[in-house]
Design an enzyme around this catalytic site. Structure first.
Site, mmCIF file in Angstrom:
data_model
loop_
_atom_site.group_PDB
_atom_site.id
_atom_site.type_symbol
_atom_site.label_atom_id
_atom_site.label_comp_id
_atom_site.label_asym_id
_atom_site.label_seq_id
_atom_site.Cartn_x
_atom_site.Cartn_y
_atom_site.Cartn_z
ATOM 1 N N LYS A 1 -48.934 -80.324 -23.621
ATOM 2 C CA LYS A 1 -49.870 -79.434 -24.330
ATOM 3 C C LYS A 1 -49.953 -78.082 -23.622
ATOM 4 C CE LYS A 1 -54.456 -79.585 -23.528
ATOM 5 N NZ LYS A 1 -55.044 -78.256 -23.291
ATOM 6 N N ASN A 2 -50.101 -78.106 -22.300
ATOM 7 C CA ASN A 2 -50.331 -76.859 -21.564
ATOM 8 C C ASN A 2 -49.095 -75.967 -21.480
ATOM 9 O OD1 ASN A 2 -52.949 -77.575 -21.247
ATOM 10 N ND2 ASN A 2 -52.887 -77.863 -19.028
ATOM 11 N N ASP B 1 -61.899 -62.557 -15.752
ATOM 12 C CA ASP B 1 -61.771 -61.282 -15.046
ATOM 13 C C ASP B 1 -60.347 -61.030 -14.545
ATOM 14 O OD1 ASP B 1 -62.373 -63.523 -13.403
ATOM 15 O OD2 ASP B 1 -62.819 -62.222 -11.697
ATOM 16 N N ASP C 1 -56.436 -81.556 -13.328
ATOM 17 C CA ASP C 1 -56.437 -82.245 -14.621
ATOM 18 C C ASP C 1 -56.223 -83.752 -14.494
ATOM 19 O OD1 ASP C 1 -56.923 -79.893 -15.897
ATOM 20 O OD2 ASP C 1 -54.918 -79.640 -16.744
ATOM 21 N N CYS D 1 -63.231 -76.329 -22.874
ATOM 22 C CA CYS D 1 -63.947 -77.385 -22.154
ATOM 23 C C CYS D 1 -65.055 -76.803 -21.284
ATOM 24 C CB CYS D 1 -62.994 -78.136 -21.240
ATOM 25 S SG CYS D 1 -61.916 -79.262 -22.099
ATOM 26 N N ARG E 1 -65.432 -70.587 -15.786
ATOM 27 C CA ARG E 1 -64.105 -70.187 -16.271
ATOM 28 C C ARG E 1 -64.044 -68.738 -16.756
ATOM 29 N NH1 ARG E 1 -61.161 -75.191 -19.235
ATOM 30 N NH2 ARG E 1 -59.343 -74.290 -18.291
ATOM 31 N N ARG F 1 -57.693 -83.576 -28.664
ATOM 32 C CA ARG F 1 -57.209 -82.240 -28.303
ATOM 33 C C ARG F 1 -55.964 -82.334 -27.436
ATOM 34 N NH1 ARG F 1 -61.073 -78.848 -25.188
ATOM 35 N NH2 ARG F 1 -59.184 -77.628 -25.223
HETATM 36 C C1 UD1 Z 1 -55.098 -74.078 -16.985
HETATM 37 C C2 UD1 Z 1 -54.948 -75.355 -17.771
HETATM 38 C C3 UD1 Z 1 -56.015 -76.364 -17.362
HETATM 39 C C4 UD1 Z 1 -55.986 -76.576 -15.852
HETATM 40 C C5 UD1 Z 1 -56.035 -75.242 -15.106
HETATM 41 C C6 UD1 Z 1 -55.838 -75.400 -13.608
HETATM 42 C C7 UD1 Z 1 -53.993 -74.741 -19.912
HETATM 43 C C8 UD1 Z 1 -54.170 -74.621 -21.383
HETATM 44 N N1 UD1 Z 1 -55.078 -75.072 -19.197
HETATM 45 O O1 UD1 Z 1 -56.368 -73.524 -17.311
HETATM 46 O O2 UD1 Z 1 -55.771 -77.593 -18.046
HETATM 47 O O3 UD1 Z 1 -57.093 -77.360 -15.461
HETATM 48 O O4 UD1 Z 1 -55.007 -74.362 -15.589
HETATM 49 O O5 UD1 Z 1 -54.641 -76.033 -13.342
HETATM 50 O O6 UD1 Z 1 -52.915 -74.573 -19.389
HETATM 51 N N2 UD1 Z 1 -60.339 -67.952 -12.668
HETATM 52 C C9 UD1 Z 1 -61.086 -66.806 -12.393
HETATM 53 N N3 UD1 Z 1 -60.869 -65.700 -13.155
HETATM 54 C C10 UD1 Z 1 -59.956 -65.664 -14.168
HETATM 55 C C11 UD1 Z 1 -59.207 -66.835 -14.438
HETATM 56 C C12 UD1 Z 1 -59.410 -67.954 -13.667
HETATM 57 O O7 UD1 Z 1 -61.914 -66.811 -11.482
HETATM 58 O O8 UD1 Z 1 -59.825 -64.640 -14.816
HETATM 59 C C13 UD1 Z 1 -60.560 -69.161 -11.863
HETATM 60 C C14 UD1 Z 1 -61.066 -70.325 -12.680
HETATM 61 O O9 UD1 Z 1 -62.456 -70.275 -12.870
HETATM 62 C C15 UD1 Z 1 -60.638 -71.489 -11.836
HETATM 63 C C16 UD1 Z 1 -59.298 -71.018 -11.246
HETATM 64 O O10 UD1 Z 1 -59.299 -69.600 -11.369
HETATM 65 O O11 UD1 Z 1 -61.542 -71.681 -10.778
HETATM 66 C C17 UD1 Z 1 -58.068 -71.567 -11.927
HETATM 67 O O12 UD1 Z 1 -58.172 -71.365 -13.319
HETATM 68 P P1 UD1 Z 1 -56.870 -71.157 -14.212
HETATM 69 O O13 UD1 Z 1 -55.675 -71.595 -13.461
HETATM 70 O O14 UD1 Z 1 -56.883 -69.774 -14.751
HETATM 71 O O15 UD1 Z 1 -57.136 -72.185 -15.410
HETATM 72 P P2 UD1 Z 1 -56.713 -72.014 -16.918
HETATM 73 O O16 UD1 Z 1 -55.494 -71.188 -17.034
HETATM 74 O O17 UD1 Z 1 -57.903 -71.657 -17.723
#
Ligand code: UD1
Length: 431
Positions: A22-23, A134, A316, A126, A131, A408
């Protein structure tokens, strides 16, 4: 709303085919916005998130076709999706479509890269922590986009096009790296993405972009180098197998004490989880068909884990591993470093009689010899499947409510587990 009823206590025996990830499928589908030609994706899982993203892409003007099944195709074979963004008719992604799934926010990058403007609602998805986005916005600003936030929408503009730049992520972010890659491939000049996420799904996206004509180096490392090109063309690309689905069923097999072949699972994509599984006493063998998990007779040993970006233990799989530890012969500590508030499964697992207490970013799990079936409620995608694992090993009947979370991200869950002997059935609300 559907529910799932499980009668626990059966060992899982047999073969579980692993679906496309999925990811990986979601960012690959979003990458179709980068080219006027057709992007064909194979091995796309049949999931609610994929259908939701198709609605979002359709709203932007993307045409899609899904190949029908051919005679002899396995009933769980992934689908082939043709996506054609010849004309982007709308650069706005409205709240009604985007709020349900966080990954849909990622359309921002290809829209601004190709069209010079985009307006995308801030994401939902979720409820596992704040999340923020920025870092995704920082990456686009570094590439020359102007960003405003108005009425819950991000408005990004780059009328003269994006320009290559150095992007340094202060923390590893999968979505941030996807965003930076999809924007940089069409930016003018050279970009260097530092502290990039090394997750296999990021590499899958980079490989697909290369097949579409992008110039990217450093795949699989935390330094990605991109040389922007004027345009991308169509391509055909196969989605990699889902390492989270594979890890989930690996833990389920170990939990019930069984013997399961995870067909098409690639051990190198989930090595950290398989290493931990071996420490718990399960036997893990890589075979030409996939990965075989066996736990016959012996108890489950407690193991401490800490989640980390790839190649560390995936966040995950944290909830699913906690389910396994509830039946371990001793105490284990599970530390979550990626998302705060990703312990909502703790209260639900306790309904099975599990002993778990929270200490800041850790959960201390006291293993119990037996769990008892219970009614429980799914809270998020990965948490819900941890309840399925616990229910499979619990004595008696469990009822899992709000299973739309499972739909999902887990394709044909009841069929796959049922084929291995699990007593599991889906009941519609009327049933
Ligand atoms: C993706 C995956 C999710 C997985 C996660 C971490 C998909 C669709 N989802 O989510 O299943 O759990 O990677 O492996 O692929 N963060 C910030 N600012 C930002 C973006 C992220 O502070 O702008 C923080 C988040 O709050 C979190 C960390 O960075 O603490 C990692 O998040 P991120 O790797 O971005 O997760 P997703 O891409 O949303």
């Amino acid at each position: 709303m559907d529910r799932i009823r499980i009668l626990g206590g059966t060992q899982l025996q047999g073969t579980i085919p692993i679906s496309g990830a999925k990811n990986a499928a979601l960012p690959l589908m979003i990458a179709s916005l980068l080219t006027p030609e057709t992007l064909t994706l194979e091995n796309v899982p049949r999931l609610a998130d994929v259908r939701q993203l198709l609605r979002i892409l359709t709203n932007h003007g993307v045409d899609h076709a899904i190949d029908g099944k051919r005679p002899g195709d396995s009933p769980i074979a992934g689908q082939t999706l043709h996506l054609s963004a010849k004309h982007i008719v709308d650069t706005t992604a409205p709240y009604e479509l985007v709020s349900r799934m966080r990954a849909s926010f990622w359309v921002l990058a290809p829209l601004i890269a190709r069209m010079g403007e985009a307006k995308v609602s801030l994401p939902g998805g979720c409820a596992i922590g704040t999340r923020p986005v920025d870092l995704l916005l920082m990456a686009l600003e570094r590439l020359g986009a102007s960003i405003d936030i108005e009425g819950g929408y991000v408005i990004a503009k780059a009328p003269q096009g994006l320009k290559g730049a150095e992007i340094v992520f202060p923390k590893v972010t999968v979505g941030g790296t996807h965003t930076a890659l999809m924007a940089a491939v069409l930016a003018k000049g050279h970009s260097h993405i530092r502290n990039a996420a090394r997750e296999p799904e990021v590499t899958d996206l980079a490989q697909c972009l290369i097949a579409m004509g992008a110039k990217i180096e450093g795949l699989g490392t935390s330094d990605l180098y991109v040389e922007g090109v004027a345009g991308l063309h169509g391509a055909r690309y196969e989605v990699l197998p889902d390492r989270i689905e594979a890890g989930t069923y690996a833990f389920a097999a170990a939990m019930t004490g069984g013997d399961v072949l995870l067909e098409r699972a690639r051990p190198e994509l989930l090595q950290s989880a398989l290493d931990v599984l071996q420490l718990t006493g399960a036997k893990v063998t890589a075979t030409p068909q996939g990965v075989r998990i066996v736990r016959n007779g012996g108890g489950i040993q407690p193991v401490d884990i800490t989640t980390a970006p790839f190649p560390g233990f995936p966040t995950d799989l944290q909830a699913q591993f906690m389910a396994l530890m509830t039946k371990a012969e001793g105490a284990s500590r599970i530390t979550e470093t990626i998302f705060e508030n990703r312990f909502m499964h703790v209260a639900e697992l306790s309904r099975f009689g599990a002993h778990i207490r929270l200490e800041n970013d850790s959960a201390i799990v006291e293993g119990m010899p037996k769990l008892k079936g219970a009614p429980v409620m799914a809270t998020d995608l990965r948490a819900s499947v941890s309840l399925v694992i616990a229910a499979l090993a619990a004595e008696g009947e469990s009822m899992i409510h709000r299973v739309y979370h499972l739909d999902r991200g887990f394709e044909q869950l009841e069929q796959k587990l049922g084929a291995c002997g699990a007593q599991i059935e889906r009941l519609s609300e009327a049933g």
